[in-house]
Design a protein around this motif. Structure first.
Motif, PDB file in Angstrom:
ATOM      1  N   LEU A 117       0.840  -1.192   0.000  1.00 57.09           N
ATOM      2  CA  LEU A 117       0.000   0.000   0.000  1.00 57.09           C
ATOM      3  C   LEU A 117       0.871   1.237   0.000  1.00 57.09           C
ATOM      4  CD1 LEU A 117      -2.680  -0.839   2.666  1.00 57.09           C
ATOM      5  CD2 LEU A 117      -2.946  -0.794   0.200  1.00 57.09           C
ATOM      6  N   ASN A 118       0.361   2.277  -0.601  1.00 58.83           N
ATOM      7  CA  ASN A 118       1.123   3.518  -0.596  1.00 58.83           C
ATOM      8  C   ASN A 118       0.657   4.472   0.486  1.00 58.83           C
ATOM      9  OD1 ASN A 118       2.995   2.986  -2.498  1.00 58.83           O
ATOM     10  ND2 ASN A 118       1.688   3.601  -4.191  1.00 58.83           N
ATOM     11  N   TYR A 119      -0.005   3.945   1.465  1.00 56.51           N
ATOM     12  CA  TYR A 119      -0.327   4.781   2.612  1.00 56.51           C
ATOM     13  C   TYR A 119      -0.251   3.924   3.843  1.00 56.51           C
ATOM     14  CZ  TYR A 119      -4.785   2.644   1.408  1.00 56.51           C
ATOM     15  OH  TYR A 119      -5.753   1.757   1.074  1.00 56.51           O
ATOM     16  N   HIS A 120      -0.173   4.588   4.932  1.00 53.81           N
ATOM     17  CA  HIS A 120       0.100   3.879   6.164  1.00 53.81           C
ATOM     18  C   HIS A 120      -1.191   3.630   6.927  1.00 53.81           C
ATOM     19  CE1 HIS A 120       1.809   3.132  10.119  1.00 53.81           C
ATOM     20  NE2 HIS A 120       0.961   4.021  10.557  1.00 53.81           N
ATOM     21  N   ILE A 121      -1.313   2.438   7.472  1.00 56.57           N
ATOM     22  CA  ILE A 121      -2.449   2.151   8.345  1.00 56.57           C
ATOM     23  C   ILE A 121      -1.879   1.736   9.691  1.00 56.57           C
ATOM     24  CG2 ILE A 121      -4.401   0.613   8.732  1.00 56.57           C
ATOM     25  CD1 ILE A 121      -4.649   0.388   5.705  1.00 56.57           C
ATOM     26  N   ASP A 122      -2.340   2.364  10.719  1.00 57.68           N
ATOM     27  CA  ASP A 122      -1.813   2.054  12.049  1.00 57.68           C
ATOM     28  C   ASP A 122      -2.071   0.606  12.426  1.00 57.68           C
ATOM     29  OD1 ASP A 122      -0.591   4.331  12.663  1.00 57.68           O
ATOM     30  OD2 ASP A 122      -2.104   5.108  14.052  1.00 57.68           O
ATOM     31  N   THR A 123      -1.033  -0.085  12.865  1.00 60.59           N
ATOM     32  CA  THR A 123      -1.190  -1.415  13.446  1.00 60.59           C
ATOM     33  C   THR A 123      -0.432  -1.389  14.760  1.00 60.59           C
ATOM     34  OG1 THR A 123       0.760  -2.146  12.247  1.00 60.59           O
ATOM     35  CG2 THR A 123      -1.369  -2.642  11.243  1.00 60.59           C
ATOM     36  N   PRO A 124      -0.663  -2.354  15.638  1.00 61.60           N
ATOM     37  CA  PRO A 124       0.000  -2.286  16.945  1.00 61.60           C
ATOM     38  C   PRO A 124       1.512  -2.178  16.859  1.00 61.60           C
ATOM     39  CG  PRO A 124      -1.667  -4.001  16.938  1.00 61.60           C
ATOM     40  CD  PRO A 124      -1.619  -3.459  15.549  1.00 61.60           C
ATOM     41  N   ASP A 125       2.122  -2.836  15.843  1.00 63.08           N
ATOM     42  CA  ASP A 125       3.578  -2.751  15.790  1.00 63.08           C
ATOM     43  C   ASP A 125       4.064  -1.720  14.783  1.00 63.08           C
ATOM     44  OD1 ASP A 125       2.694  -4.053  13.630  1.00 63.08           O
ATOM     45  OD2 ASP A 125       3.958  -5.834  13.835  1.00 63.08           O
ATOM     46  N   ASN A 126       3.172  -0.951  14.234  1.00 65.07           N
ATOM     47  CA  ASN A 126       3.595   0.055  13.268  1.00 65.07           C
ATOM     48  C   ASN A 126       2.747   1.313  13.445  1.00 65.07           C
ATOM     49  OD1 ASN A 126       4.696   1.419  11.163  1.00 65.07           O
ATOM     50  ND2 ASN A 126       3.942   0.037   9.564  1.00 65.07           N
ATOM     51  N   LYS A 127       3.174   2.151  14.361  1.00 61.69           N
ATOM     52  CA  LYS A 127       2.422   3.366  14.658  1.00 61.69           C
ATOM     53  C   LYS A 127       3.388   4.529  14.722  1.00 61.69           C
ATOM     54  CE  LYS A 127       0.343   1.913  18.417  1.00 61.69           C
ATOM     55  NZ  LYS A 127      -0.571   1.724  19.544  1.00 61.69           N
ATOM     56  N   THR A 128       2.860   5.708  14.461  1.00 62.74           N
ATOM     57  CA  THR A 128       3.759   6.869  14.481  1.00 62.74           C
ATOM     58  C   THR A 128       4.324   7.127  15.866  1.00 62.74           C
ATOM     59  OG1 THR A 128       1.653   7.964  14.271  1.00 62.74           O
ATOM     60  CG2 THR A 128       3.274   8.422  12.574  1.00 62.74           C
ATOM     61  N   ASP A 129       3.568   6.784  16.895  1.00 64.29           N
ATOM     62  CA  ASP A 129       4.051   7.181  18.222  1.00 64.29           C
ATOM     63  C   ASP A 129       4.913   6.116  18.889  1.00 64.29           C
ATOM     64  OD1 ASP A 129       1.916   5.559  18.398  1.00 64.29           O
ATOM     65  OD2 ASP A 129       0.639   6.934  19.534  1.00 64.29           O
TER      66      ASP A 129
END
Ligand code: SF4
Ligand code: FES
Ligand code: FES
Lengths: 739, 255
Positions: free
Chosen positions: B31-43
């Motif tokens: 995907l060319n956009y990010h979807i928050d997952t528990p191991d992949n989050k901005t914070d």
């Protein structure tokens, strides 16, 4: 057309599909390239070429005669300054080259290839937007090669485009639509699946339909170069390429609405305007924005009695071709909370609609019972010059001289015009190489001025020093301090920033109009004057001393001399005439005072009012507004007034007659002649009138600056006046975008 | 007559549409956009480890200090190695901070290059070449064999987290087609390896996978014992004699 003909057509086309030998060249001359080339060559003969005019009537400025080169566009010789691109050369020769990614105010990307032209001796067609013009270049824009190249590019662009014009808001003003009509083939050969792209959420203002995007990257460049928010980017590659923010993020820029205009297709459109109207049903009225003191040039698009949208107009000196989001989207406030009948507050505290005759009679009667010095008039921030003139004349006739315009403070200094306007002029800011911002946050006070400063800072690396409360900037700046003491230090030369000012060739000082409300304003201005004197800010060839005003009415009010006799007039007032004034502080007003509110919105001023006189908003009347740089401009009525409302000056004129002190004018022309005797510069419409005397004539002040920090003048960019406070879109923006 | 013709034409259009829908277009899978997952989050916090901080400094030293952003690709690579073969959004943000650009400028680069993985991959990321020469030589069969053997789909990670299979475009090894690459993240950025396995057969490919599972490092290069590197099977067949000097010019005489 007979059935047989139709049938044979159907047969023919079906055969074509089967054999897949369609020709895409729709123009017959392309099939015979040689003959067409010969014809073009014949037309090339430079003998009797008709005179051509640059596209859009642009004027060519040749700054240095040594740097002029000559190129030939379709055989027609044009002189252009060195460094121009082939596309610009063609424009000067009067040939409009189709383009998508090129935008004169953004950097050159060269990625859409729509601008291909043929250049003699070049083996391939060249992208004219990215190709510098060289002396003697022979550019051909209408040869078979150029045409075929465009047709090919167009076909590629349309390959993945959904072709959903019937349900697209851009339809009718879409570059892709227009250019595919003009330069594209009449059919495509693409029979595969089209791609689709996930729509992005950019906030309450910009609607995205990303499948329509043609990857021109104008929006990306606009966001990072002009708006100064690096949020948008080009993600992915090849046919998977898409515009987005990667992590979900709203576009938090005060200029974000402009991407709607620069997007050449319908990928980025206006969310509030979505599916509301087709652009060909709209009537455009060229007018002026009044939500801040910049006076951005706008076009009000209306359908019947309704303002449907606001779009910018080009004005190089003021707003270039951008407008702020507030200007673009406040318009729904014009339909809400409008006052449409004269009303009187009854004994029970409720308003009752009455006739104009009764309302004016009551106001006149009360006015006559009050001592002249207890009559106060307050002009609101959206007032035009004509109505302020009328109100001042009325109050003067009644014997009162207590009239002021909100935002100017209670003891404005209206003697020296250079003391309250932007002397450098907005476009003049581009020549500056050092900025000192005093108590002003241009980003929220005047977004278009901020865009200029940002442009300058980006282009010349100008230093920016800022004195005031912590604020948001979208360019590099130094926060020097929060209170006026810092100014004294800079004036003395003991502050590190003094050297930056001293070394600057064209230093600029901008004082925010929020300072007008400070008790020590004279001392602050004195300190600023000292800084100006020590650093050569005001010279015969350069005036870098500026005041950035907040409201559209301020400059004209000061020009017209709306200065109250006593700065305590509100405390002792018995009769207050609020002409659209909603932000004036009435806490100290005596309880028995009689308040007349004349305005178009049921906003703050109405709570205290005894009588309401409905007036027309700026979209419904003709009026002169002077912007912060001293340029008078005229608004034009785009829609009819609502209900029983009347133009401000007409109400004041009518009231004067009922009160028996009839004003000597009864037409806009007559009132303007009256203005001419007071402030002739207000009639020099669309031309900036610089101030004659510099502020060095200001009297000495003994006042000392206080240590109270500067306060922000605008709390919420999206809601600054009665119209914007009534707007749902603006409310949404402030809820979502202001954190 | 007209009605019949029209119907016929309509039918043709229908079939032509139907035909194209079957040949669906496959796009790059990520995907060319990010979807928050528990191991992949901005914070989520993310930082280069101490050893890599040294490397970051070294990488930055290759570029002029006012062009720090040039280091974005090597830094992303380093971050990916450190993070077990993929780049969470927080790692990209960390890189953006190092090179002092807005995060979106790093996302743009990371999404452009297919070798930056933005979703989890296995410790051994197997990339089968899918470009024409390899395809003609049977790369589809190889991918199928591996996928079947591992019981996963393309771009899926096996349950034990050891393997994932992806597709790559031509890796310049067509002379030994079909081939695959194994990106080995089992030992962090120190033990990182990126080796080509060439001249594969489905059986051979599965054997290689099994060898990795056992913790072995099978020898890279051609898997055809009859070949040396990219030389032909059974020794050279052409260019056997001494190379002759070019006949055109007498260099000695020219001096
Ligand atoms: S969204 Fe519009 S402006 Fe942005 S790249 Fe796509 S077509 Fe261009
Ligand atoms: S306008 Fe020249 S390439 Fe897009
Ligand atoms: S096609 Fe597979 S390596 Fe070139």
């Amino acid at each position: 057309m007979g059935l047989g003909l139709l049938a044979s057509r159907a047969l023919r086309s079906s055969r074509i599909i089967r054999n897949s030998t369609r020709t895409i060249v729709s123009t017959p001359e392309l099939k015979n390239a040689d003959a067409a080339a010969a014809a073009a060559a014949a037309a090339d003969a430079p003998s009797d070429l008709p005179k051509r005019n640059p596209v859009g009537g642009a004027r060519v400025h040749l700054p240095n005669p040594d740097d002029v080169i000559e190129v030939f566009v379709d055989g027609y010789p044009v002189k252009i300054p060195k460094g121009m691109t082939v596309l610009q050369a063609c424009e000067i020769a009067g040939v409009d080259i189709p383009r998508f990614c090129y935008h004169s105010r953004l950097s050159i990307a060269g990625n859409c290839r729509m601008c291909l032209v043929e250049v003699e001796k070049s083996p391939k067609p060249v992208a004219s937007c990215a190709m510098p013009a060289l002396p003697g270049m022979k550019i051909k824009t209408d040869t078979p090669i150029a045409k075929k190249a465009r047709e090919g590019v167009m076909e590629f662009l349309l390959m993945n485009h959904p072709l959903d014009c019937p349900i697209c808001d851009q339809g009718g003003e879409c570059d892709l639509q227009d250019q595919s009509m003009a330069f594209g083939s009449d059919r495509g050969r693409f029979t595969e699946m089209k791609r689709s792209v996930v729509d992005k959420n950019l906030g309450p203002l910009v609607k995205t339909v990303m499948t329509r995007c043609i990857q021109c990257t104008r929006c990306v460049r606009f966001a990072s170069e002009v708006a100064g928010v690096e949020d948008l980017g080009m993600l992915g590659r090849g046919s998977g390429e898409e515009i987005g923010t990667y992590v979900e993020k709203l576009m938090t820029s005060e200029l974000s609405g402009n991407v709607i205009d620069i997007c050449p297709v319908g990928a980025l459109t206006s969310k509030p305007f979505a599916f509301k109207a087709r652009n060909w049903e709209l009537k455009g009225t060229e007018s002026i924005d009044v939500t801040d003191a910049v006076g951005s040039n706008i076009r009000i698009d209306s359908r019947g009695p309704e303002v449907m949208r606001v779009v910018p107009r080009l004005n190089e000196d003021i707003n270039e071709e951008w407008i702020s989001d507030k200007t673009r989207f406040f318009y729904d406030g014009l339909k809400r909370q409008r006052l449409n009948d004269p009303m009187i507050r009854g004994a029970d505290g409720r308003f009752q609609a009455v006739s104009w005759r009764d309302a004016l009679a009551i106001v006149a009667e009360v006015m006559h019972q009050i001592k002249p010095e207890e009559i106060v008039g307050v002009a609101g921030k959206l007032s035009d010059a004509e109505s302020m003139m009328a109100l001042k004349d009325l109050l003067n006739k009644m014997g009162s001289n207590n009239i002021f315009c909100e935002g100017n403070g209670m003891s404005p200094n209206a003697d020296l015009r250079s003391g309250y306007i932007m002397n450098t002029s907005i476009s003049g800011l581009e020549k500056a190489d050092a900025f000192l911002l005093v108590g002003t946050q241009p980003r929220v006070e005047a977004a278009m001025v901020n865009a200029r400063i940002r442009k300058t800072v980006k282009a010349t690396n100008a230093k920016v020093g800022y004195v005031g409360p912590a604020a948001d900037f979208n360019y590099d700046h130094e926060h020097l301090g929060t209170d006026p003491q810092t100014l004294v230090e800079i004036a003395k030369g003991s502050h590190p920033f003094s050297s930056a000012l001293k070394n600057a060739k064209n230093p600029v000082i901008i004082v925010g109009a929020g300072v007008f409300d400070r008790d020590d304003k004279d001392a602050v201005f004195a300190a600023v004057d000292t800084i100006a004197k020590n650093n050569n800010v005001v010279r015969p060839d350069w005036n870098g001393l500026n005041v950035l005003l907040l409201n559209a009415a301020q400059a004209a009010a000061l020009d017209l001399g709306l200065v109250p006799e006593s700065d305590k007039c509100i405390e002792s007032a018995k009769f207050v005439y609020l002409m659209g004034a909603d932000d004036v502080n009435l806490d100290k007003l005596p309880d028995d005072a009689f308040v007349v509110y004349q305005g178009h919105h049921g906003d703050r001023g109405v709570y205290r009012a005894n009588v309401i006189l409905p007036a027309s908003a700026f979209t419904e009347k003709e009026g002169i507004y002077e912007n912060t740089e001293g340029c008078a401009q005229i608004t034009m009525p785009a829609v009819p007034t609502v209900g029983d409302a009347r133009d401000d000056w007409k109400i004041v004129r009518a009231l004067s007659e009922v009160a028996g002190v009839a004003l000597p004018y009864d037409s806009l022309g007559a009132i303007r002649s009256r203005i001419k005797t007071v402030a002739p510069n207000l009639l020099e419409v669309d031309e900036r009138q610089p101030a004659t005397f510099s502020t060095s004539l200001r009297p000495e002040v003994s006042q000392k600056v206080s240590a109270t920090p500067f306060t922000p003048a605008v709390e919420n960019f999206y809601m600054t006046d009665a119209i914007t406070r009534a707007s749902k879109i603006m409310a949404q923006c402030s809820a979502l975008l202001k954190k | 007559m007209f009605g019949r013709l029209a119907a016929q034409r309509l039918n043709e259009i229908r079939t032509s549409i139907r035909r194209t829908t079957q040949a669906s277009r496959s796009f790059s899978t990520a995907l060319n956009y990010h979807i928050d997952t528990p191991d992949n989050k901005t914070d989520l916090p993310w930082e280069f480890n101490n050893a890599n901080k040294e490397k970051v400094k070294e990488i930055l030293s290759f570029y002029p200090s006012n062009y720090k952003q040039s280091a974005v690709i090597p830094l992303l690579d380093l971050a990916q190695q450190q993070n077990g073969g993929w780049l969470p959004v927080s790692a990209m943000n960390a890189v953006a901070k190092v090179v002092e650009v807005a995060p979106i400028r790093v996302y743009e680069v990371a999404t452009f290059y297919t070798m930056f993985n933005r979703t989890k991959v296995g410790k051994y990321h197997l990339l089968v070449c899918g470009t024409t020469p390899c395809m003609i030589r049977g790369s589809r069969g190889i991918e199928e064999a591996i996928l079947k053997h591992l019981g996963v789909k393309r771009n899926e990670v096996t349950k034990d987290g050891l393997f994932s299979v992806g597709e790559m475009e031509c890796m310049g090894c067509c002379v030994n087609a079909p081939m695959m690459t194994v990106a080995d993240y089992s030992n962090g950025s120190e033990g990182y390896a990126y080796n080509y396995y060439e001249d594969l057969t489905p059986k051979k490919a599965v054997e290689i996978v099994e060898a990795f599972r056992k913790g072995e490092k099978p020898p890279r290069g051609t898997q055809n014992p009859g070949r040396i590197n990219c030389g032909p099977e059974g020794g050279n067949t052409t260019l056997l004699g001494e190379p002759k000097a070019p006949p055109c010019r007498d260099l000695d005489a020219a001096e």
